[in-house]
Design an enzyme around this catalytic site. Structure first.
Site, PDB file in Angstrom:
ATOM      1  N   GLU A  44      34.207  -6.337  34.003  1.00 32.16           N
ATOM      2  CA  GLU A  44      33.290  -5.431  34.699  1.00 32.16           C
ATOM      3  C   GLU A  44      32.344  -6.300  35.519  1.00 32.16           C
ATOM      4  O   GLU A  44      31.546  -7.063  34.968  1.00 32.16           O
ATOM      5  CB  GLU A  44      32.513  -4.561  33.709  1.00 32.16           C
ATOM      6  N   ASP A  55      19.648  -0.121  34.092  1.00 37.80           N
ATOM      7  CA  ASP A  55      19.917  -1.396  33.420  1.00 37.80           C
ATOM      8  C   ASP A  55      18.664  -1.974  32.784  1.00 37.80           C
ATOM      9  O   ASP A  55      17.560  -1.813  33.314  1.00 37.80           O
ATOM     10  CB  ASP A  55      20.483  -2.404  34.424  1.00 37.80           C
TER      11      ASP A  55
END
Lengths: 254, 402
Positions: A44, A55
């Protein structure tokens, strides 16, 4: 739709998360290759965004290092091109919707196809807002990988049925990578719900690999890999050791 | 967007703008907020409580003040000032906060969080949290906490915890990011009181509705004072909450010109600007599709203005739509012009207005002389300027520290 789902056919899948251009192109390319050679089944690749609302701090800092290195979309594509000279490890992009939107969905998905990028994880594109991207993802055979959160009650069936490639289940409340502690009961309940309506593989992010491996089909490692790269020193040696260890733990559960 | 022709693809969009571009973890909660809002917005008990608080706590209706000296001095159109600076807590922000906090209460929430730039929205949220006995945490860019220390202290006095946000450029957009993250981790008991007409649906609509009290009042007031509608309504635009409130009830009155004034910073054509409408391009950020200052890669720019309340790289989706339809016009005013206006309105009318509002005043100073004496401008003074006195002094090289 790609063959991403097939990666899960006979094993517990290991998906490390690497931020593109953190701290430079060469390190990223080499890190992807090292991880792929030592057990990573899918990579990823985080495409840095100026304001990564979904995030946690570890990834935010990695994004800043990438920006300091001058990352832009051409650099991201260059990284994948360099990897492709040596490896055909499945790669998915993790980014925010403004990146493909600004480039043009058609061009972005076409580029993904050219580079053999199999899927997209886009945290700020819930299924309600995927309609604008989906026709282009379909046109070029790119999987849109949905997220299921602990707060997704009532939406899981819809999410699972729309899922392509795999489904990413978050077991903690809040942003990715804030806590690495696995909320096992939460995860178990969500997995059961998904399995009752879909056979799409299920992935979760945790470093408690042995605990999670019995529940899901794949493990996403976010912070740990980013931290190893950030720590410097012999990054490739450290990544190799880490990947081999994770893969061994997963193999026991396979 | 009740006042505009219905040409939207669904309730969450304004033409191509708007939407809900937000992580999955917040989708259910956003929909819960939308459901609650749609359930209560026309509910008589809710409206009674809202109006009671606006009138008996927040000091509404705010005055529509005829600025006689400014009018004479500028020698053109008659200038009326909509005095949102006279509201409790000193800005228009309280209108929206009371509304959202009442929704939060009805949803059973016990904790309010908010982002703030200049601090006015944070102060308003902390105030209502105190009034309602709710827990309150405010996210504010570290740079803004430094330049708005007085408001930080006010929030703390009101019992709120202020988190200086050190990520990104450490200003308003980063505070929004931090607040969104915090909300996602605490949705069980928390309501995110969004301060401007931005973000995912239903926030732009809620903020529009709660702020439309400004134009609802000003319309009645100007009809009483002048017997007719104004020719022009002017308001400053950061995210755009006071402007959308100032415009809302005039949108269908096609003869009323609507002008939003953005922070041009050191110049609209420089890289030190926050003039989103003039310089921005369509993008997706903070839960909405709208206009943003961004680079060709889609990375959001760091923006600049002397005003912490206006240095936001985007604008509410309804403003983007109003501009596209040419129903409203958006112009830029520089720091220099805003500081001049700050001093001008203080000396001319005895009003120390927020530096945000002084962007609108500065444009009125240019516009009024070009208009006829029988024409009318309404300009919203969105907040009071006490918080900006130290910044203005510093800008002028005056040391006011003890």
């Amino acid at each position: 739709m790609t063959n991403l789902k097939e990666v899960f056919a006979d094993k517990k899948v290991f998906i490390p998360f690497v931020v593109a251009d953190d701290p430079d192109v060469e390190t990223t390319v080499q890190s992807i290759l090292t991880l792929a050679e030592n057990g990573a089944d899918i990579i990823e690749l985080g495409v840095p965004f100026s304001d990564p609302v979904a995030d946690g701090p570890v990834i935010q800092k990695a994004d800043l290092r990438a920006f300091a290195a001058g990352v832009n979309r051409n650099v991201i594509f260059e990284i994948v091109e360099k990897v492709r000279e040596i490896s055909d490890v499945p790669i998915i992009f993790d980014t925010y919707l403004n990146i493909p939107f600004k480039y043009g969905y058609d061009k972005f998905c076409q580029k993904c196809q050219e580079l053999n990028v199999a899927g997209l994880v886009i945290p700020d594109a819930p299924i309600e807002e995927q309609a604008e991207l989906k026709p282009f993802a379909d046109k070029y055979g790119i999987d849109l990988i949905p997220t299921v959160a602990p707060t997704s009650a009532g939406r899981i069936e819809k999410l699972a049925q729309a899922a392509e490639g795999f489904i990413y289940v978050i077991s903690i409340f809040g942003a990715a990578g804030v806590s690495d502690e696995l909320a096992t009961q939460q995860l178990q309940a969500t997995v059961q719900q998904i399995r009752s309506v879909s056979d799409v593989p299920i992935v979760t992010a945790t470093e408690e690999v042995e605990k999670a491996a019995g529940l899901v089909d794949g493990i996403l490692i976010e912070n740990a890999v980013v931290k190893i790269i950030a720590a410097g020193g012999d990054v490739q040696k450290n990544l190799k050791e880490y990947a081999v260890n994770i893969k061994n733990n997963l193999a026991i559960k396979a | 967007m009740k006042e505009m022709q219905k040409d939207t693809q669904d309730a969450s969009h304004y033409g191509e703008f708007g939407g809900q571009y937000i992580p999955e973890g917040l989708m259910n909660e956003l929909n819960n907020v939308a459901d609650a809002y749609n359930k209560y917005k026309d509910d008589p008990d809710f409206l009674k409580e809202l109006h009671d608080l606006l009138n008996n706590y927040a000091n509404r209706p705010s005055l529509l003040y005829y600025a006689d000296k400014m009018t004479k001095d500028l020698g053109g159109a008659k200038i009326y000032l909509k005095r949102e600076d006279l509201n409790h807590t000193g800005a228009h922000k309280i209108n929206n906060v009371i509304g959202q906090a009442l929704i939060a209460k009805r949803m059973g929430k016990t904790r309010l969080i908010a982002e703030t730039g200049a601090g006015q929205h944070g102060v308003a949220t902390a105030t209502i949290a105190a009034l309602f006995g709710m827990e309150c945490e405010i996210f504010m860019g570290k740079i803004d906490t430094d330049r708005q220390k007085l408001n930080v202290y006010r929030m703390e006095l009101l019992g709120a915890k202020v988190h200086p946000v050190t990520s990104g450029s450490m200003v308003l957009k980063d505070a929004v990011n931090a607040a969104l993250q915090n909300w996602a981790s605490r949705i069980d008991n928390t309501f995110y009181v969004l301060g401007s007409a931005v973000g995912p649906y239903p926030f732009p609509e809620m903020v529009h509705d709660f702020q439309s009290v400004i134009s609802k009042e000003s319309k009645a007031q100007i009809l009483k004072a002048e017997g007719r509608l104004p020719d022009t309504v002017v308001a400053c635009v950061g995210g755009g909450s006071n402007a959308i409130g100032s415009f809302a009830k005039y949108i269908d009155d096609k003869d009323v010109e609507l002008i939003g004034v953005e922070a041009g910073g050191k110049g609209v054509d420089t890289d030190q600007t926050a003039a989103t409408m003039e310089r921005g391009t369509v993008g997706i950020f903070h839960g909405m599709k709208s206009l943003f200052l961004q680079n060709s890669d889609g990375q959001i720019d760091q923006v600049y203005s002397i005003s912490a309340g206006l240095d936001y790289p985007g604008v509410g989706p309804e403003h983007a739509r109003l501009a596209e339809l040419k129903r409203a016009k958006y112009v830029g005013i520089t720091d220099d012009e805003a500081v001049d206006a700050f001093e001008y309105i203080a000396k001319t009318e005895g009003i120390i207005a927020a530096i945000e509002s002084c962007h609108a005043i500065a444009y009125v100073m240019k516009l009024a002389p070009t208009m006829r004496k029988d024409q009318i401008i309404i300009c919203t003074v969105s907040g009071r300027g006490d918080k900006d006195v130290a910044s203005i002094a510093k800008y002028r090289g005056v040391d006011i520290d003890d």
